[in-house]
Design a protein around this motif. Structure first.
Motif, PDB file in Angstrom:
ATOM      1  N   ILE A  35       0.848  -1.198   0.000  1.00  0.00           N
ATOM      2  CA  ILE A  35       0.000   0.000   0.000  1.00  0.00           C
ATOM      3  C   ILE A  35       0.882   1.246   0.000  1.00  0.00           C
ATOM      4  N   PHE A  36       0.262   2.401  -0.231  1.00  0.00           N
ATOM      5  CA  PHE A  36       1.025   3.638  -0.180  1.00  0.00           C
ATOM      6  C   PHE A  36       0.136   4.786   0.292  1.00  0.00           C
ATOM      7  N   LYS A  37       0.765   5.943   0.552  1.00  0.00           N
ATOM      8  CA  LYS A  37       0.018   7.124   0.977  1.00  0.00           C
ATOM      9  C   LYS A  37      -0.562   7.820  -0.252  1.00  0.00           C
ATOM     10  N   ARG A  38      -1.844   8.068  -0.210  1.00  0.00           N
ATOM     11  CA  ARG A  38      -2.551   8.716  -1.319  1.00  0.00           C
ATOM     12  C   ARG A  38      -1.945  10.090  -1.588  1.00  0.00           C
ATOM     13  N   ARG A  39      -1.725  10.403  -2.850  1.00  0.00           N
ATOM     14  CA  ARG A  39      -1.024  11.630  -3.228  1.00  0.00           C
ATOM     15  C   ARG A  39      -1.937  12.728  -3.749  1.00  0.00           C
ATOM     16  N   VAL A  40      -3.229  12.479  -3.815  1.00  0.00           N
ATOM     17  CA  VAL A  40      -4.155  13.465  -4.367  1.00  0.00           C
ATOM     18  C   VAL A  40      -5.307  13.714  -3.408  1.00  0.00           C
ATOM     19  N   GLU A  41      -5.877  14.897  -3.514  1.00  0.00           N
ATOM     20  CA  GLU A  41      -7.092  15.209  -2.769  1.00  0.00           C
ATOM     21  C   GLU A  41      -8.295  14.599  -3.498  1.00  0.00           C
ATOM     22  N   PRO A  42      -9.356  14.247  -2.769  1.00  0.00           N
ATOM     23  CA  PRO A  42      -9.472  14.338  -1.312  1.00  0.00           C
ATOM     24  C   PRO A  42      -8.757  13.179  -0.604  1.00  0.00           C
ATOM     25  N   LEU A  43      -8.629  13.287   0.705  1.00  0.00           N
ATOM     26  CA  LEU A  43      -8.044  12.241   1.546  1.00  0.00           C
ATOM     27  C   LEU A  43      -6.552  12.037   1.259  1.00  0.00           C
ATOM     28  N   ILE A  44      -5.863  13.101   0.873  1.00  0.00           N
ATOM     29  CA  ILE A  44      -4.440  13.007   0.610  1.00  0.00           C
ATOM     30  C   ILE A  44      -3.698  12.535   1.850  1.00  0.00           C
ATOM     31  N   ASP A  45      -2.646  11.745   1.676  1.00  0.00           N
ATOM     32  CA  ASP A  45      -1.799  11.186   2.738  1.00  0.00           C
ATOM     33  C   ASP A  45      -2.468  10.071   3.532  1.00  0.00           C
ATOM     34  N   SER A  46      -3.659   9.640   3.129  1.00  0.00           N
ATOM     35  CA  SER A  46      -4.284   8.472   3.757  1.00  0.00           C
ATOM     36  C   SER A  46      -3.736   7.210   3.095  1.00  0.00           C
ATOM     37  N   TRP A  47      -3.715   6.104   3.843  1.00  0.00           N
ATOM     38  CA  TRP A  47      -3.231   4.849   3.277  1.00  0.00           C
ATOM     39  C   TRP A  47      -4.205   4.339   2.230  1.00  0.00           C
ATOM     40  N   SER A  48      -3.662   3.831   1.142  1.00  0.00           N
ATOM     41  CA  SER A  48      -4.491   3.459  -0.003  1.00  0.00           C
ATOM     42  C   SER A  48      -3.896   2.282  -0.756  1.00  0.00           C
ATOM     43  N   LEU A  49      -4.761   1.539  -1.425  1.00  0.00           N
ATOM     44  CA  LEU A  49      -4.284   0.610  -2.444  1.00  0.00           C
ATOM     45  C   LEU A  49      -3.688   1.423  -3.587  1.00  0.00           C
ATOM     46  N   GLU A  89     -21.564   6.887  -3.609  1.00  0.00           N
ATOM     47  CA  GLU A  89     -20.831   7.774  -2.705  1.00  0.00           C
ATOM     48  C   GLU A  89     -19.423   7.277  -2.404  1.00  0.00           C
ATOM     49  N   ARG A  90     -18.917   6.292  -3.153  1.00  0.00           N
ATOM     50  CA  ARG A  90     -17.646   5.652  -2.793  1.00  0.00           C
ATOM     51  C   ARG A  90     -16.456   6.602  -2.879  1.00  0.00           C
ATOM     52  N   ASP A  91     -16.496   7.582  -3.767  1.00  0.00           N
ATOM     53  CA  ASP A  91     -15.364   8.496  -3.925  1.00  0.00           C
ATOM     54  C   ASP A  91     -15.872   9.933  -3.831  1.00  0.00           C
ATOM     55  N   PRO A  92     -15.499  10.663  -2.758  1.00  0.00           N
ATOM     56  CA  PRO A  92     -15.976  12.045  -2.610  1.00  0.00           C
ATOM     57  C   PRO A  92     -15.398  12.994  -3.651  1.00  0.00           C
ATOM     58  N   LEU A 131      -7.702   1.806   5.367  1.00  0.00           N
ATOM     59  CA  LEU A 131      -7.478   2.319   4.025  1.00  0.00           C
ATOM     60  C   LEU A 131      -8.622   3.240   3.602  1.00  0.00           C
ATOM     61  N   VAL A 132      -8.367   4.057   2.588  1.00  0.00           N
ATOM     62  CA  VAL A 132      -9.351   5.036   2.125  1.00  0.00           C
ATOM     63  C   VAL A 132     -10.499   4.368   1.370  1.00  0.00           C
ATOM     64  N   LEU A 133     -11.553   5.156   1.197  1.00  0.00           N
ATOM     65  CA  LEU A 133     -12.694   4.764   0.363  1.00  0.00           C
ATOM     66  C   LEU A 133     -13.188   3.366   0.741  1.00  0.00           C
ATOM     67  N   ASP A 134     -13.345   2.490  -0.248  1.00  0.00           N
ATOM     68  CA  ASP A 134     -13.801   1.123   0.001  1.00  0.00           C
ATOM     69  C   ASP A 134     -12.664   0.120  -0.148  1.00  0.00           C
ATOM     70  N   HIS A 135     -11.422   0.594   0.040  1.00  0.00           N
ATOM     71  CA  HIS A 135     -10.273  -0.278  -0.172  1.00  0.00           C
ATOM     72  C   HIS A 135     -10.169  -1.395   0.860  1.00  0.00           C
ATOM     73  N   ASP A 136     -10.634  -1.150   2.093  1.00  0.00           N
ATOM     74  CA  ASP A 136     -10.653  -2.237   3.086  1.00  0.00           C
ATOM     75  C   ASP A 136     -11.540  -3.378   2.604  1.00  0.00           C
ATOM     76  N   GLN A 137     -12.675  -3.033   2.018  1.00  0.00           N
ATOM     77  CA  GLN A 137     -13.588  -4.057   1.489  1.00  0.00           C
ATOM     78  C   GLN A 137     -12.934  -4.813   0.346  1.00  0.00           C
ATOM     79  N   MET A 138     -12.194  -4.091  -0.505  1.00  0.00           N
ATOM     80  CA  MET A 138     -11.493  -4.742  -1.606  1.00  0.00           C
ATOM     81  C   MET A 138     -10.495  -5.772  -1.084  1.00  0.00           C
ATOM     82  N   VAL A 139      -9.751  -5.408  -0.054  1.00  0.00           N
ATOM     83  CA  VAL A 139      -8.758  -6.323   0.508  1.00  0.00           C
ATOM     84  C   VAL A 139      -9.442  -7.555   1.093  1.00  0.00           C
ATOM     85  N   ASN A 140     -10.524  -7.343   1.833  1.00  0.00           N
ATOM     86  CA  ASN A 140     -11.251  -8.482   2.417  1.00  0.00           C
ATOM     87  C   ASN A 140     -11.812  -9.394   1.330  1.00  0.00           C
TER      88      ASN A 140
END
Length: 234
Positions: A35-49, A89-92, A131-140
């Protein structure tokens, strides 16, 4: 008779199509996720796929392969489409649909400098941060798919180095299933599948006596697969 719609596409709303990659690796008995830190807004610097919007001139699976190569430097690895994620509503940031793709890579093969350049990190699967958005669900969902697939196909070999021991193989399946397996029964079962080639080499990293190394027999596997052979391991 109603008038024909001259430009049906122009009259409808637009949305983005993305692909997100669930990249699994296996190291020292642990299943890991990249995973990596999201580089774009919204939710920048959040952990992401790690993902990307699909370009107009590429297929979805091509986009996923592009992302994987850009981050790890790898091509021709196991990658499979998981499912689509399309809640309104998955991506603001903007209305978008993402196609999840999960990949299995060997941790002794990827480009470590490239991964570091992109600020990506490996986390043990039970220590992955939120993780951001619905990425936790994706991992599960990807873990559930991996467990089901590993039960009937020797998919786990995609995560091992070219040469491995039976105990290392057992550790992998224990990491996938998240449970301990009986060593004697596991050894008997995997050897009965006739998809392993025993080598004249030993791994002595864990004991003086050492354990014999094996390789996966892709040729025999393909023959057995075509014949309808059941590869249930656990």
């Amino acid at each position: 008779m109603p008038a024909p719609i001259l430009d049906y596409y122009a009259q409808n709303d637009k949305m983005y199509v993305a692909t997100d990659c669930i990249i699994f690796g296996f190291d020292k008995g642990k299943l890991k996720l990249l995973i990596f830190k999201r580089r774009v807004e919204p939710l920048i610097d959040s952990w992401s796929l790690i993902g990307s919007f699909v370009k107009l001139d590429e297929d979805v699976d091509q986009a996923a392969k592009r992302v994987l190569k850009e981050i790890t430097g790898l091509e021709n690895v196991f990658m499979e489409e998981l499912k689509s994620y399309g809640k309104s509503e998955r991506d603001p940031g903007y209305r978008s649909i993402s196609i999840g793709q999960y990949a299995l890579i060997r941790l002794d093969e990827y480009d470590k400098e490239l991964v570091q350049k992109h600020g990506a990190h490996w986390y043990e699967i039970d220590e992955v941060p939120d993780l951001v958005l619905d990425h936790d669900q994706m991992v599960n969902d990807a873990l559930d798919r991996l467990k089901r697939k590993a039960r009937f196909k020797p998919i786990g070999f995609e995560l091992l180095p070219e040469k491995f021991t039976i105990p290392q193989l057992q550790q992998l399946y224990e990491a996938i299933y998240q449970k301990e397996l009986d060593a004697r029964n596991f050894r008997k079962k995997v050897l009965s599948l006739n998809v392993l080639i025993k080598l004249d080499e030993k791994d002595k990293s864990t004991s003086r006596r050492g354990a014999f190394l094996y390789k996966f027999d892709y040729t025999n596997y393909k023959k057995l697969l075509e014949s309808g052979y059941n590869f249930e391991i656990a």
